[in-house]
Design an enzyme around this catalytic site. Structure first.
Site, short mmCIF file in Angstrom:
data_model
loop_
_atom_site.label_atom_id
_atom_site.label_comp_id
_atom_site.label_asym_id
_atom_site.label_seq_id
_atom_site.Cartn_x
_atom_site.Cartn_y
_atom_site.Cartn_z
N ASP A 135 -22.74 88.14 39.24
CA ASP A 135 -23.89 88.05 38.33
C ASP A 135 -24.74 89.27 38.64
O ASP A 135 -25.28 89.41 39.74
CB ASP A 135 -24.64 86.74 38.62
CG ASP A 135 -25.90 86.57 37.77
OD1 ASP A 135 -26.39 87.57 37.20
OD2 ASP A 135 -26.39 85.43 37.71
N TYR B 63 -31.19 80.25 48.87
CA TYR B 63 -30.65 80.15 47.52
C TYR B 63 -30.83 81.44 46.76
O TYR B 63 -31.91 81.99 46.69
CB TYR B 63 -31.35 79.02 46.75
CG TYR B 63 -30.84 78.92 45.33
CD1 TYR B 63 -29.67 78.20 45.07
CD2 TYR B 63 -31.48 79.56 44.29
CE1 TYR B 63 -29.17 78.12 43.79
CE2 TYR B 63 -30.98 79.49 43.00
CZ TYR B 63 -29.84 78.77 42.75
OH TYR B 63 -29.34 78.69 41.49
N LYS C 202 -26.08 80.20 42.04
CA LYS C 202 -24.84 79.53 42.43
C LYS C 202 -23.68 80.52 42.42
O LYS C 202 -23.76 81.57 41.78
CB LYS C 202 -24.53 78.40 41.44
CG LYS C 202 -25.24 77.10 41.78
CD LYS C 202 -24.58 76.40 42.96
CE LYS C 202 -25.14 75.00 43.14
NZ LYS C 202 -25.48 74.66 44.50
N ASP C 203 -22.61 80.14 43.11
CA ASP C 203 -21.41 80.98 43.16
C ASP C 203 -20.49 80.60 42.03
O ASP C 203 -19.47 79.95 42.23
CB ASP C 203 -20.70 80.78 44.48
CG ASP C 203 -21.63 81.00 45.62
OD1 ASP C 203 -21.72 82.12 46.08
OD2 ASP C 203 -22.30 80.03 46.02
N TYR D 93 -32.64 75.43 45.70
CA TYR D 93 -33.63 76.26 45.02
C TYR D 93 -34.80 75.36 44.70
O TYR D 93 -34.80 74.63 43.74
CB TYR D 93 -33.00 76.77 43.73
CG TYR D 93 -33.81 77.80 42.98
CD1 TYR D 93 -34.55 78.77 43.65
CD2 TYR D 93 -33.80 77.83 41.61
CE1 TYR D 93 -35.25 79.72 42.95
CE2 TYR D 93 -34.49 78.78 40.90
CZ TYR D 93 -35.21 79.73 41.57
OH TYR D 93 -35.89 80.68 40.87
P1 13P Z 1 -26.79 81.48 37.91
O1 13P Z 1 -26.14 81.13 39.23
O2 13P Z 1 -25.81 81.41 36.78
O3 13P Z 1 -27.49 82.80 37.98
O4 13P Z 1 -27.86 80.36 37.55
C1 13P Z 1 -29.02 80.30 38.31
C2 13P Z 1 -30.05 79.37 37.80
O5 13P Z 1 -31.03 79.16 38.48
C3 13P Z 1 -29.90 78.73 36.47
O6 13P Z 1 -30.98 77.84 36.19
MG MG Z 2 -24.09 82.49 36.56
MG MG Z 3 -28.00 84.38 36.99
MG MG Z 4 -24.60 82.47 40.06
#
Ligand code: 13P
Ligand code: MG
Ligand code: MG
Ligand code: MG
Ligand code: 13P
Length: 361
Positions: A11, A225, A228-229, A344
Site C-alpha cells: 500500500d 498499527y 493491515k497486511d 488502531y
Molecule cells: P488499509 O490496510 O487497506 O490501508 O486499510 C487501513 C484502514 O484503516 C481502513 O479503514
Molecule cells: Mg489496503
Molecule cells: Mg491504506
Molecule cells: Mg494495508
C-alpha cells in the site's frame, strides 16, 4: 529449468482515503518493471482497493535479492508520486529506509513459488484488501482438505492421498507441517485462530508446491498499527491439484475476516471483479479478487478476472446482508475485534488517561 512466480504487494498511499490506487502509481510501477526488469520473463501490475501487486515471473528463484530490490525500488518510485499527490498514507507499507537484501520484514507482502512448469500451468492469484493473511486459512482448508468443496479429493486418484499444509505462527516465528486428511483435527485447532496461525504453503504429498500465501504481519514488525497486511495468495490448479472451479468455490460462502475499518473490525469477505474492488462502505467490506493466468514458458497469459462470473452474485448478495448485520453491532465485539487484535485505537491512550481512576474492588 524452473520458473519462479513472485507476487509482491504494498500500500503506497490511498486514493481517496484507503479506497483505491491512483492510476499514476500503476503507470509508474509498469514503467519501472519494464525499464528495470531485465531479469523478468514477464510481469503484470494490478491492484485491489488501495494495494498494488507486482506479479512477476523469472528464473532467479525465491528470495532473490535482484527481484526484491526491483520491487522495493518500484514501490519507492510510486511513493514519490504518492507524496506529490499527497495521497493518503503515502508510503504506508514501507517500514525501512534502505533495502538490505530481502524485502520480507520491510513492510510489503510477499508470496513466491518456484516450480517446473507443467504441460499446462493454470494459476490463480488471489489478492485482497481490508483483511490479513489469516483470511486465507478457511478457503485454503476448503480447497485442499474439504471434499464438500473439492470433488477431486474423492474422485481424482491423483489427489486422493491429500495434501501437506505448512502452518506459521506469526507471533513466535515458528512453523509446523500437517498431513491431511490424517491430521485434520490437529491442524484445525491452529488454523481456526486466524490472527496468529497462517497457512503459508500447501504441498502435494510428493512435495510439489501447490499454494503459497503472504504471511508477514506488518504491525508485529513495526510494533504499532500501520494498516493491515492486505494479503496475496498463489494457487496452482488442475492435474493432481484442485480444478480452477474448486479453488474459486472456496469463496462462494463469504466468511468473516479481520481488517475492516481501521483494521479493527470483522466483516464478510466479498469476492468481486477487479472493477468492483473499491471498498468504500465503512472502508470496506473486505474484498477478494482472483486473477487467472496460464503460464507459457513463464509468460503470463491473462489475466482472466475470475470473480466477474455472475455465479458469484449470490455470494455477493449474502456478503452484503452479513455486512448490514455486522454494522448494526457498532462498537461491540465480535464486529469490533477482540482487545488483543485491536491495533488502531485510542485504547492504549485511554488506558493511560484513566489509569488512576480504576479502583481495586
Ligand atoms: P488499509 O490496510 O487497506 O490501508 O486499510 C487501513 C484502514 O484503516 C481502513 O479503514
Ligand atoms: Mg489496503
Ligand atoms: Mg491504506
Ligand atoms: Mg494495508
Ligand atoms: P472440461 O470437460 O470442460 O475440460 O472439464 C474438465 C474438468 O475437470 C472440470 O473441472
Amino acid at each position: 529449468s524452473k520458473i519462479t512466480l513472485s507476487v509482491i504487494k504494498a500500500d503506497i498511499g490511498g486514493y481517496v482515503g484507503h479506497t483505491d490506487v491512483h492510476p499514476d502509481l500503476l503507470e509508474i510501477a509498469k514503467k519501472m518493471l519494464k525499464e528495470k526488469g531485465d531479469m523478468l520473463i514477464d510481469f503484470h501490475v494490478t491492484r485491489v482497493g488501495d494495494d498494488i501487486q507486482l506479479i512477476m515471473t523469472h528464473r532467479e528463484g525465491v528470495d532473490s535479492e535482484k527481484i526484491h530490490k526491483l520491487a522495493w525500488d518500484t514501490f519507492l518510485a510510486c511513493t514519490e508520486r504518492a507524496r506529490e499527490l499527497k495521497l493518503y498514507g503515502a508510503g504506508q507499507d514501507l517500514l525501512k529506509d534502505s533495502f538490505s537484501g530481502n524485502i520480507k520484514g520491510m513492510g510489503p507482502g510477499v508470496a513466491e513459488m518456484e516450480f517446473e512448469e507443467r504441460k499446462s500451468e493454470p494459476v490463480v492469484i488471489f489478492i485482497a484488501d481490508k483483511t490479513e493473511p489469516g483470511a486465507w486459512n478457511l478457503p485454503l482448508y476448503k480447497m485442499f482438505a474439504d471434499p464438500f468443496n473439492t470433488a477431486g479429493l474423492i474422485i481424482d486418484p491423483s489427489m486422493h492421498q491429500g495434501f501437506k499444509f505448512e502452518v506459521y505462527d506469526m507471533y513466535e516465528g515458528k512453523k509446523i507441517v500437517f498431513n491431511t486428511p490424517e491430521e485434520l483435527y490437529d491442524m484445525l485447532v491452529f488454523i481456526g485462530a486466524t490472527g496468529r496461525y497462517c497457512i503459508r504453503k500447501v504441498y502435494t504429498k510428493n512435495n510439489e508446491i501447490a499454494a503459497v500465501s503472504s504471511t508477514q504481519r506488518m504491525n508485529l514488525m513495526a510494533g504499532k498499527y500501520i494498516g493491515k497486511d492486505d494479503p496475496v495468495l498463489i494457487v496452482r490448479c488442475q492435474n493432481g491439484l484442485p480444478a480452477v472451479g474448486e479453488v474459486l468455490e472456496a469463496f462462494a460462502n463469504p466468511h468473516l475476516v479481520f481488517g475492516w475499518m481501521r483494521g479493527s473490525h470483522t466483516g464478510p469477505m466479498i469476492p468481486v471483479s477487479l472493477e468492483d474492488a473499491v471498498p468504500t462502505r465503512f472502508d470496506g467490506p473486505p474484498r477478494v479478487c482472483a486473477l487467472g493466468f496460464q503460464l507459457k514458458e513463464g509468460k503470463l497469459i491473462g489475466p482472466q478476472d475470475l470473480f466477474k462470473d455472475i455465479a458469484f452474485d449470490s455470494a455477493r448478495k449474502k456478503a452484503l446482508e452479513i455486512a448490514d448485520y455486522m454494522r448494526t453491532l457498532g462498537p461491540f465485539e465480535p464486529h469490533r475485534l477482540p482487545l488483543q487484535e485491536l491495533e488502531y485505537t485510542t485504547l492504549p491512550h485511554l488506558m493511560e488517561k484513566l489509569k488512576d481512576r480504576w479502583e481495586k474492588d
